[in-house]
Structures are given as structure tokens and as C-alpha cells.
Enzyme design. Structure first.
Site, PDB file in Angstrom:
ATOM      1  N   ARG A   1      -1.108   9.188 -10.170  1.00 59.05           N
ATOM      2  CA  ARG A   1      -1.103   7.954  -9.377  1.00 59.05           C
ATOM      3  C   ARG A   1      -0.459   6.781 -10.119  1.00 59.05           C
ATOM      4  NH1 ARG A   1      -4.251   7.419  -4.894  1.00 59.05           N
ATOM      5  NH2 ARG A   1      -4.540   5.237  -5.439  1.00 59.05           N
TER       6      ARG A   1
ATOM      7  N   ASN B   1     -11.222  -2.914  -4.801  1.00 61.11           N
ATOM      8  CA  ASN B   1     -10.553  -1.897  -5.623  1.00 61.11           C
ATOM      9  C   ASN B   1     -11.351  -1.539  -6.881  1.00 61.11           C
ATOM     10  OD1 ASN B   1      -7.214  -3.015  -4.706  1.00 61.11           O
ATOM     11  ND2 ASN B   1      -8.316  -1.216  -3.978  1.00 61.11           N
TER      12      ASN B   1
ATOM     13  N   SER C   1      -7.588  -5.712  -4.809  1.00 58.59           N
ATOM     14  CA  SER C   1      -8.600  -6.280  -3.917  1.00 58.59           C
ATOM     15  C   SER C   1      -9.965  -6.301  -4.592  1.00 58.59           C
ATOM     16  CB  SER C   1      -8.676  -5.462  -2.624  1.00 58.59           C
ATOM     17  OG  SER C   1      -9.439  -4.285  -2.820  1.00 58.59           O
ATOM     18  N   SER C   2     -10.865  -7.104  -4.025  1.00 60.77           N
ATOM     19  CA  SER C   2     -12.219  -7.173  -4.569  1.00 60.77           C
ATOM     20  C   SER C   2     -12.951  -5.851  -4.345  1.00 60.77           C
ATOM     21  CB  SER C   2     -12.985  -8.343  -3.929  1.00 60.77           C
ATOM     22  OG  SER C   2     -12.898  -8.299  -2.520  1.00 60.77           O
TER      23      SER C   2
ATOM     24  N   SER D   1      -7.873  -4.641   5.493  1.00 63.46           N
ATOM     25  CA  SER D   1      -8.535  -4.388   4.207  1.00 63.46           C
ATOM     26  C   SER D   1      -8.927  -5.690   3.496  1.00 63.46           C
ATOM     27  CB  SER D   1      -7.662  -3.510   3.302  1.00 63.46           C
ATOM     28  OG  SER D   1      -7.412  -2.266   3.911  1.00 63.46           O
TER      29      SER D   1
ATOM     30  N   GLY E   1      -0.192   5.546  -4.323  1.00 66.32           N
ATOM     31  CA  GLY E   1      -0.802   6.837  -4.649  1.00 66.32           C
ATOM     32  C   GLY E   1      -0.161   7.972  -3.863  1.00 66.32           C
ATOM     33  N   ARG E   2       0.053   7.730  -2.567  1.00 68.80           N
ATOM     34  CA  ARG E   2       0.674   8.779  -1.740  1.00 68.80           C
ATOM     35  C   ARG E   2       2.115   9.035  -2.148  1.00 68.80           C
ATOM     36  NH1 ARG E   2      -1.188   5.916   3.523  1.00 68.80           N
ATOM     37  NH2 ARG E   2      -1.817   4.421   1.909  1.00 68.80           N
ATOM     38  N   TRP E   3       2.828   7.991  -2.563  1.00 70.55           N
ATOM     39  CA  TRP E   3       4.206   8.150  -3.053  1.00 70.55           C
ATOM     40  C   TRP E   3       4.219   9.093  -4.259  1.00 70.55           C
ATOM     41  CZ3 TRP E   3       6.895   7.388  -7.560  1.00 70.55           C
ATOM     42  CH2 TRP E   3       8.290   7.239  -7.474  1.00 70.55           C
TER      43      TRP E   3
ATOM     44  N   ASP F   1       0.831  -1.209   0.000  1.00 69.50           N
ATOM     45  CA  ASP F   1       0.000   0.000   0.000  1.00 69.50           C
ATOM     46  C   ASP F   1       0.865   1.259   0.000  1.00 69.50           C
ATOM     47  OD1 ASP F   1      -2.363   1.393   0.007  1.00 69.50           O
ATOM     48  OD2 ASP F   1      -2.686   1.225   2.162  1.00 69.50           O
ATOM     49  N   GLY F   2       0.333   2.315  -0.593  1.00 68.14           N
ATOM     50  CA  GLY F   2       0.983   3.625  -0.542  1.00 68.14           C
ATOM     51  C   GLY F   2       1.498   4.149  -1.878  1.00 68.14           C
TER      52      GLY F   2
HETATM   53  C1  IPE Z   1      -5.393  -2.760   0.046  1.00 64.80           C
HETATM   54  O1  IPE Z   1      -5.084  -1.421  -0.137  1.00 64.80           O
HETATM   55  C2  IPE Z   1      -5.408  -3.454  -1.290  1.00 64.80           C
HETATM   56  C3  IPE Z   1      -4.112  -3.606  -1.936  1.00 64.80           C
HETATM   57  C4  IPE Z   1      -2.955  -3.222  -1.472  1.00 64.80           C
HETATM   58  C5  IPE Z   1      -4.165  -4.283  -3.210  1.00 64.80           C
HETATM   59  P1  IPE Z   1      -6.228  -0.317  -0.299  1.00 64.80           P
HETATM   60  O2  IPE Z   1      -5.513   0.979  -0.520  1.00 64.80           O
HETATM   61  O3  IPE Z   1      -7.209  -0.722  -1.329  1.00 64.80           O
HETATM   62  O4  IPE Z   1      -6.930  -0.367   1.129  1.00 64.80           O
HETATM   63  P2  IPE Z   1      -7.844   0.707   1.874  1.00 64.80           P
HETATM   64  O5  IPE Z   1      -8.894   1.160   0.896  1.00 64.80           O
HETATM   65  O6  IPE Z   1      -6.959   1.836   2.274  1.00 64.80           O
HETATM   66  O7  IPE Z   1      -8.390  -0.017   3.064  1.00 64.80           O
HETATM   67  C1  IPE Z   2      -1.673   0.230  -3.344  1.00 65.25           C
HETATM   68  O1  IPE Z   2      -1.467   1.594  -3.417  1.00 65.25           O
HETATM   69  C2  IPE Z   2      -1.919  -0.373  -4.708  1.00 65.25           C
HETATM   70  C3  IPE Z   2      -3.300  -0.835  -4.940  1.00 65.25           C
HETATM   71  C4  IPE Z   2      -4.269  -0.830  -4.068  1.00 65.25           C
HETATM   72  C5  IPE Z   2      -3.588  -1.330  -6.263  1.00 65.25           C
HETATM   73  P1  IPE Z   2      -2.680   2.615  -3.368  1.00 65.25           P
HETATM   74  O2  IPE Z   2      -3.115   2.902  -4.765  1.00 65.25           O
HETATM   75  O3  IPE Z   2      -3.746   2.138  -2.463  1.00 65.25           O
HETATM   76  O4  IPE Z   2      -1.965   3.895  -2.752  1.00 65.25           O
HETATM   77  P2  IPE Z   2      -2.552   4.916  -1.690  1.00 65.25           P
HETATM   78  O5  IPE Z   2      -3.093   4.131  -0.541  1.00 65.25           O
HETATM   79  O6  IPE Z   2      -3.620   5.691  -2.399  1.00 65.25           O
HETATM   80  O7  IPE Z   2      -1.377   5.772  -1.300  1.00 65.25           O
HETATM   81 MG    MG Z   3      -4.130   2.361  -0.484  1.00 67.73          MG
END
Ligand code: IPE
Ligand code: IPE
Ligand code: MG
Length: 239
Positions: free
Chosen positions: A36, A71, A68-69, A195, A26-28, A23-24
Site C-alpha cells: 500500500r 484514518n 482524516s480523523s 467520509s 491502496g487499490r492502485w 482516494d484510491g
Molecule cells: C477519505 O478516504 C480520507 C482521505 C482521502 C484522506 P478513506 O479511504 O479514509 O475513506 P473511507 O474509509 O473509504 O470512507
Molecule cells: C487515500 O487512499 C489515502 C488516504 C486515505 C491516506 P486509500 O489509502 O484510502 O486507498 P484505498 O481506498 O484503500 O484504495
Molecule cells: Mg480509501
């Protein structure tokens, strides 16, 4: 494989099965004023590094949460970007993965993806099926609640005697059937939740939440996680 396996008493030994909620991304990207998708691309690089590092650390099974299901709730444009990246990643990496002796497996309802992606995935899994190195498990369209629902449906369809259903009956019908028990579950990016990942399998896993954003994760971060794990005492409800 190096290191003792978990003997269900005292010190944990080295983890055989490690899972990561990556995870992270998008924030990166946001921190760098990038779109993103740039974060997801950097995340794919972290994936390559981590797979290599897991092999070097003697981890038998590495399970990674990629989609994830839930996403599907993201904008269609981001889902399309992620599917494009998945296509590109499999095409670009499968030869090296196969060459490295890695066995690829998928958990989750990935057959809901576009037919060409499903074919790419099935071919990749087939191509590495005979390998005996690290097992790389990618969670695609995975949700633990969905996985348990599918297992329960399978049990109902088999018409089993309710009294005969136990923990193993369910475990054997999960997507992770025949994988070793989950030892260590890592989540990057500072979020402290599961999650909907591996809810059943995490029953006695050790949990580690790190602030590192997934695109910054590397061999040193995985080594630090393993070193943290080996200091933990697992009791499984006993003394
Ligand atoms: C969990 O991350 C799913 C994956 C890393 C694939 P999310 O970014 O989807 O989780 P939430 O929405 O913050 O709980
Ligand atoms: C995890 O990174 C990748 C997936 C869930 C596919 P995110 O896309 O959730 O990144 P953040 O949480 O927005 O930083
Ligand atoms: Mg995330």
C-alpha cells in the site's frame, strides 16, 4: 486570476475553490501487486502534478484531504508509513512550493501528530505565509464533525448570546474561516461518499465523483473536472 467568479446566478463561471478527496492509493497498489505504501508514494506524485495544474488553471484555493480523523483506525504500520511520507514530502517540496508563490494552510487537528511533524508543518506554513499565489490547504487529522465540535466549543467558551449565533458565527470559527466558499468537491476512486470531509462547506458545492484512482489523477483530469463544473447551473435554492 483568470475567468469570472461565481455570480450566484446562471452558469457557474470558473471554480475559485476546489477540494479533492484523494482516494484510491491502496487499490492502485493492489492492482500492481505492490504494498500500500507504494500507492501512497504514487499518490504524492499525483499531488505534485495537481498542485501545479491548479496554478495553471487559475484556481485560487485547492483543498486536499490527506489524512482524516478516522484514518487512525488503520494499522499502526500504515499510519507510520503515512507520517514518514508526510515528513519526506514537506522536506522535499517546501522550497518549490514557496518558490511558486503558493501559500500553505492546514485544516484539521494536526497538532495531534508527532511533535517533529507539527514543527515541520508550522515552519512550512510560516515560510509561505506571505505568498499571494494559489492557496494550498491540506487537511491533516481533519474530520468535519470534529471541526464543527471545535467551533461550537469556541462559541460556548466565548459565552455568546444564543440568539446572536447565526451561520456566519459558526463559519468564522471553522478551520476554513476566511477562505472563499467551496465551489467544487471531487472524489476519486469511484466511492460516492464524503467520509466526513467539509460537510458544512459542501452545503452548495458541486460534487464530482470520478473512477480514476488518485495516483492516476493529473492535469487532464483536473481540467476535465473544471470543464464539467462550468456547465453546471447553481441555483442556491432560488429559481
Ligand atoms: C477519505 O478516504 C480520507 C482521505 C482521502 C484522506 P478513506 O479511504 O479514509 O475513506 P473511507 O474509509 O473509504 O470512507
Ligand atoms: C487515500 O487512499 C489515502 C488516504 C486515505 C491516506 P486509500 O489509502 O484510502 O486507498 P484505498 O481506498 O484503500 O484504495
Ligand atoms: Mg480509501
Amino acid at each position: 486570476m483568470s475567468g469570472p467568479v461565481d455570480d450566484r446566478s446562471g452558469r457557474s463561471g470558473r471554480p475559485r475553490h476546489v477540494a479533492i478527496i484523494m482516494d484510491g492509493n491502496g487499490r492502485w497498489a493492489k492492482k500492481r501487486l505492490l504494498p500500500r505504501i507504494a500507492g501512497h508514494r504514487a499518490g504524492a506524485e499525483a499531488l505534485r502534478r495537481t498542485i501545479r495544474a491548479a496554478g495553471q488553471l487559475g484556481i485560487e484555493v485547492l483543498t486536499l484531504y490527506a489524512f482524516s480523523s478516522e484514518n487512525w483506525r488503520r494499522p499502526a504500520s500504515e499510519i507510520a508509513d503515512l507520517m514518514g511520507l508526510l515528513r519526506h514530502y514537506i522536506r522535499a517540496e517546501i522550497a518549490e512550493i514557496a518558490e511558486a508563490g503558493i501559500r500553505l494552510r492546514i485544516i484539521g487537528d494536526y497538532r495531534r501528530f508527532e511533535p517533529d511533524v507539527v514543527t515541520l508543518i508550522d515552519d512550512a506554513v510560516m515560510r509561505t505565509a506571505g505568498n499571494s499565489g494559489t492557496t494550498l490547504v491540506i487537511a491533516l487529522n481533519y474530520g468535519a464533525q470534529d471541526e464543527i465540535v471545535r467551533a461550537v466549543r469556541a462559541i460556548a467558551a466565548e459565552g455568546l448570546d444564543p440568539a446572536a449565533i447565526d451561520v456566519d458565527t459558526i463559519g468564522a470559527r471553522l478551520d476554513t474561516a476566511d477562505l472563499p466558499p467551496l465551489d467544487l468537491l471531487i472524489r476519486t476512486s469511484g466511492e460516492r461518499r464524503l467520509s466526513n470531509f467539509l460537510l458544512w462547506q459542501a452545503a452548495y458545492a458541486e460534487l464530482l465523483f470520478v473512477d480514476t484512482l488518485w495516483p492516476d489523477f493529473d492535469a487532464a483530469a483536473l481540467t476535465a473536472a473544471v470543464n464539467d463544473f462550468v456547465t453546471r447551473e447553481r441555483r442556491y435554492g432560488g429559481l
